[in-house]
Design an enzyme around this catalytic site. Sequence first.
Site, PDB file in Angstrom:
ATOM      1  N   VAL A 132       7.334  -1.357 -77.013  1.00 16.83           N
ATOM      2  CA  VAL A 132       6.585  -1.803 -75.832  1.00 16.83           C
ATOM      3  C   VAL A 132       6.007  -3.200 -76.060  1.00 16.83           C
ATOM      4  CG1 VAL A 132       4.595  -1.304 -74.337  1.00 16.83           C
ATOM      5  CG2 VAL A 132       6.044   0.567 -75.163  1.00 16.83           C
ATOM      6  N   CYS A 133       5.596  -3.483 -77.286  1.00 18.71           N
ATOM      7  CA  CYS A 133       4.873  -4.722 -77.600  1.00 18.71           C
ATOM      8  C   CYS A 133       5.603  -5.998 -77.167  1.00 18.71           C
ATOM      9  CB  CYS A 133       4.541  -4.787 -79.085  1.00 18.71           C
ATOM     10  SG  CYS A 133       3.417  -3.482 -79.632  1.00 18.71           S
ATOM     11  N   PRO A 134       6.909  -6.162 -77.468  1.00 18.64           N
ATOM     12  CA  PRO A 134       7.528  -7.429 -77.063  1.00 18.64           C
ATOM     13  C   PRO A 134       7.520  -7.639 -75.559  1.00 18.64           C
ATOM     14  CG  PRO A 134       9.177  -5.896 -77.924  1.00 18.64           C
ATOM     15  CD  PRO A 134       7.831  -5.336 -78.252  1.00 18.64           C
TER      16      PRO A 134
END
Length: 201
Positions: A50-52
């Site tokens: 999810v982070c990118p």
Amino acid sequence: MSVLVGRPAPDFTAAAVLGSGEIVDSFTLSEAIKGKKAVVFFYPLDFTFVCPSELIAFDKRYEEFTKRGVEVIGVSIDSQFSHNAWRNTPVNQGGIGPVKYTLVADTKHEICQAYDVEHPEAGVAFRGSFLIDKEGLVRHQVVNDLPLGRNIDEMLRMVDALEFHEEHGEVCPAGWTEGKAGMDASPEGVAKYLSEKAEEL
């Protein structure tokens, strides 16, 4: 979980990768944002899932933040070297590319603990976002669990709402966006607003 709204944003000094790509050993929040608004956001780890999407979404809206005079600062428990490697990894290979804002290395977990966003079991930061005003006070915070990506446009809306309140003295009703009417913070103001706008809520 602490509520930091209305309190001074915890200051910190740590290694970081600046938006220029320069790696520095001592990035100090209070110096970087002195006299400016800021968004400090936490994310679990580099090279994850999810982070990118979130970091790229912040980068795509970076100019929208800067034209409002807002510094954007990302923080995770990864090292500055991991941040740098992630910036140097193409987006189509799971990287984030050369994002234009600072990424701070919270390797000792002191920053995520100061903001009270450390996951109790996983040992990484929740997806916490903090809007800091020009005086260094936290004016808005939201914390998402690890699987739930945040809405960057909502943070821009909060920046606009804070700017509107500071400029006009009025408060921002539910769903307020730039260009909409504010409300006078009084019984008369509430009555006037609701008599005109209740159907739009």
